[in-house]
Design a protein around this motif. Structure first.
Motif, PDB file in Angstrom:
ATOM      1  N   ASP A 163    -138.058 -36.597  -0.852  1.00 53.70           N
ATOM      2  CA  ASP A 163    -137.525 -36.757   0.505  1.00 53.70           C
ATOM      3  C   ASP A 163    -135.999 -36.616   0.499  1.00 53.70           C
ATOM      4  O   ASP A 163    -135.418 -35.936   1.356  1.00 53.70           O
ATOM      5  N   ALA A 164    -135.362 -37.286  -0.450  1.00 52.10           N
ATOM      6  CA  ALA A 164    -133.901 -37.232  -0.538  1.00 52.10           C
ATOM      7  C   ALA A 164    -133.427 -35.809  -0.833  1.00 52.10           C
ATOM      8  O   ALA A 164    -132.402 -35.364  -0.293  1.00 52.10           O
ATOM      9  N   GLN A 165    -134.166 -35.092  -1.671  1.00 53.09           N
ATOM     10  CA  GLN A 165    -133.806 -33.700  -1.972  1.00 53.09           C
ATOM     11  C   GLN A 165    -133.868 -32.828  -0.716  1.00 53.09           C
ATOM     12  O   GLN A 165    -132.969 -32.022  -0.466  1.00 53.09           O
ATOM     13  N   ARG A 166    -134.928 -32.990   0.060  1.00 54.94           N
ATOM     14  CA  ARG A 166    -135.050 -32.195   1.287  1.00 54.94           C
ATOM     15  C   ARG A 166    -133.951 -32.553   2.282  1.00 54.94           C
ATOM     16  O   ARG A 166    -133.396 -31.678   2.957  1.00 54.94           O
ATOM     17  N   ALA A 167    -133.637 -33.839   2.375  1.00 52.86           N
ATOM     18  CA  ALA A 167    -132.556 -34.264   3.277  1.00 52.86           C
ATOM     19  C   ALA A 167    -131.227 -33.653   2.833  1.00 52.86           C
ATOM     20  O   ALA A 167    -130.423 -33.219   3.660  1.00 52.86           O
ATOM     21  N   ARG A 168    -130.983 -33.624   1.539  1.00 57.89           N
ATOM     22  CA  ARG A 168    -129.739 -33.032   1.023  1.00 57.89           C
ATOM     23  C   ARG A 168    -129.701 -31.529   1.314  1.00 57.89           C
ATOM     24  O   ARG A 168    -128.676 -30.985   1.731  1.00 57.89           O
ATOM     25  N   ASN A 169    -130.823 -30.851   1.078  1.00 61.88           N
ATOM     26  CA  ASN A 169    -130.872 -29.410   1.346  1.00 61.88           C
ATOM     27  C   ASN A 169    -130.582 -29.113   2.811  1.00 61.88           C
ATOM     28  O   ASN A 169    -129.886 -28.150   3.136  1.00 61.88           O
ATOM     29  N   LEU A 170    -131.134 -29.939   3.687  1.00 58.54           N
ATOM     30  CA  LEU A 170    -130.875 -29.744   5.115  1.00 58.54           C
ATOM     31  C   LEU A 170    -129.403 -29.962   5.424  1.00 58.54           C
ATOM     32  O   LEU A 170    -128.796 -29.196   6.187  1.00 58.54           O
ATOM     33  N   ALA A 171    -128.805 -31.001   4.845  1.00 60.59           N
ATOM     34  CA  ALA A 171    -127.393 -31.292   5.112  1.00 60.59           C
ATOM     35  C   ALA A 171    -126.511 -30.127   4.665  1.00 60.59           C
ATOM     36  O   ALA A 171    -125.548 -29.775   5.354  1.00 60.59           O
ATOM     37  N   LEU A 172    -126.833 -29.521   3.538  1.00 60.49           N
ATOM     38  CA  LEU A 172    -126.037 -28.398   3.037  1.00 60.49           C
ATOM     39  C   LEU A 172    -126.127 -27.194   3.951  1.00 60.49           C
ATOM     40  O   LEU A 172    -125.162 -26.448   4.121  1.00 60.49           O
ATOM     41  N   VAL A 173    -127.294 -26.994   4.556  1.00 55.55           N
ATOM     42  CA  VAL A 173    -127.502 -25.831   5.422  1.00 55.55           C
ATOM     43  C   VAL A 173    -126.988 -26.089   6.832  1.00 55.55           C
ATOM     44  O   VAL A 173    -126.290 -25.262   7.423  1.00 55.55           O
ATOM     45  N   ALA A 174    -127.326 -27.255   7.362  1.00 56.26           N
ATOM     46  CA  ALA A 174    -127.052 -27.520   8.775  1.00 56.26           C
ATOM     47  C   ALA A 174    -125.615 -27.944   9.037  1.00 56.26           C
ATOM     48  O   ALA A 174    -124.962 -27.418   9.950  1.00 56.26           O
ATOM     49  N   ASP A 175    -125.126 -28.906   8.270  1.00 53.93           N
ATOM     50  CA  ASP A 175    -123.798 -29.461   8.553  1.00 53.93           C
ATOM     51  C   ASP A 175    -123.213 -30.072   7.280  1.00 53.93           C
ATOM     52  O   ASP A 175    -123.371 -31.268   7.031  1.00 53.93           O
ATOM     53  N   PRO A 176    -122.516 -29.274   6.464  1.00 48.14           N
ATOM     54  CA  PRO A 176    -121.957 -29.781   5.205  1.00 48.14           C
ATOM     55  C   PRO A 176    -120.963 -30.927   5.397  1.00 48.14           C
ATOM     56  O   PRO A 176    -120.667 -31.647   4.449  1.00 48.14           O
ATOM     57  N   SER A 177    -120.437 -31.092   6.611  1.00 47.43           N
ATOM     58  CA  SER A 177    -119.459 -32.161   6.848  1.00 47.43           C
ATOM     59  C   SER A 177    -120.126 -33.504   7.130  1.00 47.43           C
ATOM     60  O   SER A 177    -119.453 -34.532   7.164  1.00 47.43           O
ATOM     61  N   LEU A 186    -138.720 -27.174   6.978  1.00 51.38           N
ATOM     62  CA  LEU A 186    -138.597 -25.779   7.383  1.00 51.38           C
ATOM     63  C   LEU A 186    -137.415 -25.067   6.733  1.00 51.38           C
ATOM     64  O   LEU A 186    -137.164 -23.895   7.012  1.00 51.38           O
ATOM     65  N   ILE A 187    -136.673 -25.773   5.846  1.00 51.96           N
ATOM     66  CA  ILE A 187    -135.479 -25.200   5.231  1.00 51.96           C
ATOM     67  C   ILE A 187    -135.789 -23.903   4.497  1.00 51.96           C
ATOM     68  O   ILE A 187    -135.028 -22.938   4.541  1.00 51.96           O
ATOM     69  N   ASP A 188    -136.937 -23.870   3.811  1.00 48.98           N
ATOM     70  CA  ASP A 188    -137.293 -22.685   3.024  1.00 48.98           C
ATOM     71  C   ASP A 188    -137.784 -21.535   3.887  1.00 48.98           C
ATOM     72  O   ASP A 188    -138.069 -20.448   3.371  1.00 48.98           O
ATOM     73  N   HIS A 189    -137.921 -21.778   5.185  1.00 49.74           N
ATOM     74  CA  HIS A 189    -138.392 -20.718   6.100  1.00 49.74           C
ATOM     75  C   HIS A 189    -137.399 -20.579   7.252  1.00 49.74           C
ATOM     76  O   HIS A 189    -137.792 -20.445   8.414  1.00 49.74           O
ATOM     77  N   LEU A 190    -136.121 -20.604   6.925  1.00 50.46           N
ATOM     78  CA  LEU A 190    -135.080 -20.640   7.952  1.00 50.46           C
ATOM     79  C   LEU A 190    -135.088 -19.420   8.877  1.00 50.46           C
ATOM     80  O   LEU A 190    -134.988 -19.571  10.094  1.00 50.46           O
ATOM     81  N   PRO A 191    -135.212 -18.180   8.371  1.00 48.06           N
ATOM     82  CA  PRO A 191    -135.226 -17.015   9.282  1.00 48.06           C
ATOM     83  C   PRO A 191    -136.368 -17.079  10.292  1.00 48.06           C
ATOM     84  O   PRO A 191    -136.171 -16.826  11.488  1.00 48.06           O
ATOM     85  N   ASP A 192    -137.573 -17.430   9.806  1.00 46.86           N
ATOM     86  CA  ASP A 192    -138.719 -17.525  10.717  1.00 46.86           C
ATOM     87  C   ASP A 192    -138.538 -18.672  11.703  1.00 46.86           C
ATOM     88  O   ASP A 192    -138.905 -18.568  12.879  1.00 46.86           O
ATOM     89  N   THR A 193    -137.975 -19.789  11.214  1.00 48.38           N
ATOM     90  CA  THR A 193    -137.739 -20.937  12.091  1.00 48.38           C
ATOM     91  C   THR A 193    -136.743 -20.588  13.184  1.00 48.38           C
ATOM     92  O   THR A 193    -136.939 -20.917  14.361  1.00 48.38           O
ATOM     93  N   ARG A 194    -135.658 -19.919  12.792  1.00 49.53           N
ATOM     94  CA  ARG A 194    -134.645 -19.520  13.767  1.00 49.53           C
ATOM     95  C   ARG A 194    -135.244 -18.570  14.818  1.00 49.53           C
ATOM     96  O   ARG A 194    -134.982 -18.721  16.025  1.00 49.53           O
ATOM     97  N   ALA A 195    -136.070 -17.638  14.369  1.00 43.80           N
ATOM     98  CA  ALA A 195    -136.691 -16.691  15.302  1.00 43.80           C
ATOM     99  C   ALA A 195    -137.616 -17.418  16.275  1.00 43.80           C
ATOM    100  O   ALA A 195    -137.638 -17.121  17.477  1.00 43.80           O
ATOM    101  N   TRP A 196    -138.386 -18.400  15.758  1.00 45.09           N
ATOM    102  CA  TRP A 196    -139.302 -19.145  16.632  1.00 45.09           C
ATOM    103  C   TRP A 196    -138.527 -19.964  17.659  1.00 45.09           C
ATOM    104  O   TRP A 196    -138.890 -19.999  18.844  1.00 45.09           O
TER     105      TRP A 196
END
Length: 318
Positions: free
Chosen positions: A196-210, A225-235
């Motif tokens: 869970d902590a790993q996924r939260a960290r991955n999201l923080a790095l992608v969404a808002d590093p600050s 959905l971090i690993d499917h970002l292009p498809d998520t953005r399109a949806w």
């Protein structure tokens, strides 16, 4: 041994030497003036010598301590990775490897610094100390590399976290970031909260590093959905359409719609949350429906999820 004990040994040696010198001078036939002058000269030389030696000892000690800590962390990191990754590992073996109980509740945290620097180790230690203050528990910690530290808070009951305190402390020490997993029990929970902590960290790095603190409990859906970002953005863009336009007015409409849906369609509740008049919320909802091309009652769930994912992944900032 501690550096304090080592330095005290040198000072005790200096004291013993001076006592011996004074004793010899007392028994010597030298005059009192000559004995005092000699004692003063000896004290000056010995003190200068000890100071010079101690300076070198401190440098050597700190260097060796860093090497010792690095070896210790490497060993502990290997043990923790084995506990996390070995599927057929039983509870007793895992506890023996970590010399810690895994039978209660666990809450994992990943502490990291944005850029490696000479002060990175101090920042990681400061982050672990903040976690201790915010939970009231001493974490099991291991420094993985110069930028990352893993930590687990364990207790017989479900761990509690003073989120506000931790966030305030993090803002006082720029550069430290923390991601927290959901509490879970047992060996399986020890592993799950870390994922869970790993996924939260991955999201923080992608969404808002600050962002200084990211709780998995608040971003659980988007983190999947971090690993499917292009498809998520399109949806998201397909569901929200022009409501994803990058301007202040449209951003305000997104915020209003999200608050309105979270308030279960109550204009009064939404207005109170946003500190605006009820008619303002009503007007913005009508404008948002015009932009979407349909009422919010149509595809309501998809709209609500798309808005939430857009905010958590930072898609509305691009």
């Amino acid at each position: 041994m501690s550096l304090e004990a080592l330095l005290r040994a040198y000072r005790l040696g200096e004291h013993m030497f001076m006592q011996g010198a004074i004793s010899l001078l007392r028994d010597s036939p030298a005059s009192a003036d000559l004995a005092l002058e000699t004692a003063g000269r000896i004290a000056l030389l010995v003190n200068a010598y000890i100071d010079r030696v101690i300076e070198g000892v401190i440098d050597i000690y700190e260097s060796e301590r860093r090497r010792w800590d690095a070896r210790s962390d490497s060993t502990r990191a290997a043990q923790i990775r084995a506990v996390l990754d070995t599927e057929d590992l039983d509870l007793a073996s895992a506890e023996q490897m970590l010399t810690a109980s895994l039978r209660g509740w666990h809450m994992a945290a990943i502490i990291w610094v944005r850029k490696p620097a000479a002060s990175s180790a101090d920042l990681l230690r400061a982050g672990a100390a903040m976690l201790t203050t915010a939970t009231g528990k001493e974490p099991l910690t291991v420094v993985i590399d110069e930028q990352n530290c893993w930590a687990w808070i364990s207790s017989s009951g479900k761990p509690s976290l003073d989120t506000g305190r931790l966030e305030r402390d993090l803002h006082r020490r720029p550069g430290i970031r923390v991601a927290i997993g959901d509490p879970a029990a047992g060996l399986a929970g020890f592993r799950q909260t870390f994922r869970d902590a790993q996924r939260a960290r991955n999201l923080a790095l992608v969404a808002d590093p600050s962002r200084v603190l990211t709780l998995h409990s608040r971003v659980a859906l988007a983190s999947l959905l971090i690993d499917h970002l292009p498809d998520t953005r399109a949806w998201v863009h397909r569901v929200l359409g022009d409501l994803m336009r990058d301007d202040t007015t449209t951003a305000r409409l997104r915020e209003t719609v999200q608050t309105y849906l979270d308030a279960r369609g109550s204009l009064t509740d939404a207005a109170a949350r946003m500190h605006v008049h009820k008619n303002t919320v009503h007007y913005r909802i009508r404008k948002a429906e015009e932009v979407l091309g349909h009422p919010l009652t149509v595809n309501r769930l998809e709209t609500e999820v798309a808005l939430m994912i857009s905010e958590q992944l930072g898609l509305d900032q691009r």
